[in-house]
Scaffold this motif. Sequence first.
Motif, PDB file in Angstrom:
ATOM      1  N   GLN A   1     140.941   0.862  63.109  1.00 30.72           N
ATOM      2  CA  GLN A   1     141.852  -0.060  62.439  1.00 30.72           C
ATOM      3  C   GLN A   1     142.253   0.457  61.067  1.00 30.72           C
ATOM      4  OE1 GLN A   1     139.343  -3.525  62.658  1.00 30.72           O
ATOM      5  NE2 GLN A   1     140.193  -4.194  64.627  1.00 30.72           N
ATOM      6  N   ASP A   2     141.296   1.030  60.339  1.00 29.84           N
ATOM      7  CA  ASP A   2     141.598   1.593  59.019  1.00 29.84           C
ATOM      8  C   ASP A   2     142.536   2.792  59.124  1.00 29.84           C
ATOM      9  OD1 ASP A   2     139.977  -0.300  57.861  1.00 29.84           O
ATOM     10  OD2 ASP A   2     138.269   1.050  57.556  1.00 29.84           O
ATOM     11  N   SER A   3     142.531   3.439  60.298  1.00 29.32           N
ATOM     12  CA  SER A   3     143.424   4.578  60.527  1.00 29.32           C
ATOM     13  C   SER A   3     144.806   4.136  60.994  1.00 29.32           C
ATOM     14  CB  SER A   3     142.814   5.526  61.564  1.00 29.32           C
ATOM     15  OG  SER A   3     141.573   6.049  61.114  1.00 29.32           O
ATOM     16  N   GLY A   4     144.997   2.820  61.097  1.00 24.51           N
ATOM     17  CA  GLY A   4     146.299   2.285  61.497  1.00 24.51           C
ATOM     18  C   GLY A   4     146.468   2.135  62.998  1.00 24.51           C
TER      19      GLY A   4
ATOM     20  N   VAL B   1     143.847  17.691  62.872  1.00 26.73           N
ATOM     21  CA  VAL B   1     145.298  17.543  62.767  1.00 26.73           C
ATOM     22  C   VAL B   1     145.616  16.200  62.125  1.00 26.73           C
ATOM     23  CG1 VAL B   1     145.822  19.008  64.753  1.00 26.73           C
ATOM     24  CG2 VAL B   1     145.421  16.552  65.097  1.00 26.73           C
ATOM     25  N   THR B   2     146.849  16.037  61.719  1.00 17.49           N
ATOM     26  CA  THR B   2     147.295  14.736  61.214  1.00 17.49           C
ATOM     27  C   THR B   2     147.297  13.731  62.360  1.00 17.49           C
ATOM     28  OG1 THR B   2     148.701  15.806  59.569  1.00 17.49           O
ATOM     29  CG2 THR B   2     149.190  13.503  60.098  1.00 17.49           C
ATOM     30  N   CYS B   3     146.704  12.584  62.121  1.00 15.74           N
ATOM     31  CA  CYS B   3     146.636  11.569  63.176  1.00 15.74           C
ATOM     32  C   CYS B   3     148.042  11.079  63.532  1.00 15.74           C
ATOM     33  CB  CYS B   3     145.787  10.388  62.728  1.00 15.74           C
ATOM     34  SG  CYS B   3     144.009  10.757  62.628  1.00 15.74           S
TER      35      CYS B   3
ATOM     36  N   VAL C   1     144.715  13.404  71.117  1.00 16.65           N
ATOM     37  CA  VAL C   1     143.713  13.675  70.090  1.00 16.65           C
ATOM     38  C   VAL C   1     142.423  12.892  70.342  1.00 16.65           C
ATOM     39  CG1 VAL C   1     145.443  14.206  68.331  1.00 16.65           C
ATOM     40  CG2 VAL C   1     144.557  11.862  68.531  1.00 16.65           C
ATOM     41  N   ASN C   2     141.367  13.444  69.790  1.00 13.49           N
ATOM     42  CA  ASN C   2     140.041  12.813  69.747  1.00 13.49           C
ATOM     43  C   ASN C   2     139.891  12.227  68.342  1.00 13.49           C
ATOM     44  OD1 ASN C   2     136.660  14.318  69.828  1.00 13.49           O
ATOM     45  ND2 ASN C   2     137.262  12.189  69.679  1.00 13.49           N
ATOM     46  N   ALA C   3     139.913  10.892  68.256  1.00 10.21           N
ATOM     47  CA  ALA C   3     139.785  10.222  66.957  1.00 10.21           C
ATOM     48  C   ALA C   3     138.312   9.976  66.666  1.00 10.21           C
ATOM     49  CB  ALA C   3     140.558   8.908  66.964  1.00 10.21           C
ATOM     50  N   PHE C   4     137.882  10.388  65.470  1.00  6.99           N
ATOM     51  CA  PHE C   4     136.490  10.191  65.089  1.00  6.99           C
ATOM     52  C   PHE C   4     136.375  10.173  63.570  1.00  6.99           C
ATOM     53  CE2 PHE C   4     132.314  11.935  63.886  1.00  6.99           C
ATOM     54  CZ  PHE C   4     131.507  10.956  64.441  1.00  6.99           C
ATOM     55  N   ASP C   5     135.692   9.153  63.061  1.00  2.76           N
ATOM     56  CA  ASP C   5     135.394   9.054  61.626  1.00  2.76           C
ATOM     57  C   ASP C   5     136.667   9.141  60.775  1.00  2.76           C
ATOM     58  OD1 ASP C   5     133.666   8.696  59.502  1.00  2.76           O
ATOM     59  OD2 ASP C   5     133.266  10.843  59.250  1.00  2.76           O
ATOM     60  N   LYS C   6     137.700   8.417  61.213  1.00  2.00           N
ATOM     61  CA  LYS C   6     138.987   8.331  60.518  1.00  2.00           C
ATOM     62  C   LYS C   6     139.727   9.663  60.462  1.00  2.00           C
ATOM     63  CE  LYS C   6     137.446   4.529  57.547  1.00  2.00           C
ATOM     64  NZ  LYS C   6     137.342   4.020  56.160  1.00  2.00           N
ATOM     65  N   ARG C   7     139.376  10.576  61.352  1.00  2.00           N
ATOM     66  CA  ARG C   7     140.071  11.860  61.443  1.00  2.00           C
ATOM     67  C   ARG C   7     140.494  12.088  62.889  1.00  2.00           C
ATOM     68  NH1 ARG C   7     136.538  16.570  59.230  1.00  2.00           N
ATOM     69  NH2 ARG C   7     138.589  17.612  59.077  1.00  2.00           N
TER      70      ARG C   7
END
Length: 311
Positions: A179-182, A68-70, A105-111
Amino acid sequence: MHKMLTVSGVAVIAMYLLGGTSARHEIFPWPQLSAAKKMVTGEQAATPSRYTFDDKQRLIADESKTAVTCPIQTDRTAVLLILGQSNAANHAGQRYRSDYGARVVNAFDKRCFIAASPHLGSTDTMGEYWTLLGNKLIASGQNDSVILAPLAYSGSPVARWATGGDLNPVLVDTVKQLQDSGYRITSVLWVQGEADLVHGTTGEAYQERFLSMVDTLRQNGVEAPIYISIASKCLEPSNGGFKEHIPDNAIVRAQLALSRSGHGIREGVNSDALLDGDDRYDDCHFRGTAGEKVSQAWLNLLHGVHLESSR
């Protein structure tokens, strides 16, 4: 005749022992025989699986996950970096999924993926209780969205997380991906200690290595409070543990001391005291009742911090 049978029996036993030894230690003639068998029969195809792991057995892909969109982080977003060993990883006896869709959400590898057990980023493929915590954080009205960023390795001692340990660079990379994902991490939750008790790590060494990991986080821009759980209990040799647990041990004393040492470190959930024998399905790992108790305890801790920051 009897002598011939005796000699033959000894020969068979010798061949059996030689075969077993050569197989275990990869010495002649086992590698040669194994190679010859592969040439004749071919390599056996791996059984298909929905799961993919990296070289450290961390779950990095699951065909059942829904990308999904973060969510955009606001002041009502919890971003939880989850660290530790098996009781922080996918080794629990109960699976959960988000009750709020893409709000947990489960955040992983910028997704980002709708949170559901097992989580990408940790070892094993069983259950976890962090999704349940996310559900509780939203149900309580404390947060509108929850970002779960797990990085937990079954059986990992604290030395692997300290500077020079093999998990330290993975930790740095995980922080940078967030951090790169905001995302700005709002809390770090540490659930670990059982392996160090079994390994005989001294309290002094445990504190030194944990603080080294804390330094890594601070040097990479993580200003959030770090919650250190009181966790040392994992019984039975089948789990690499002891027969009985001594509550007052070097690791627990080190964890309590760290929680009072400053550096933005706070006391987390005391699973040693909170859970009883029925809450661990194999005398070590959390079953569903444990997940309920521990997630509620984390909610209470994080709720208290939320109230403090709102004043």
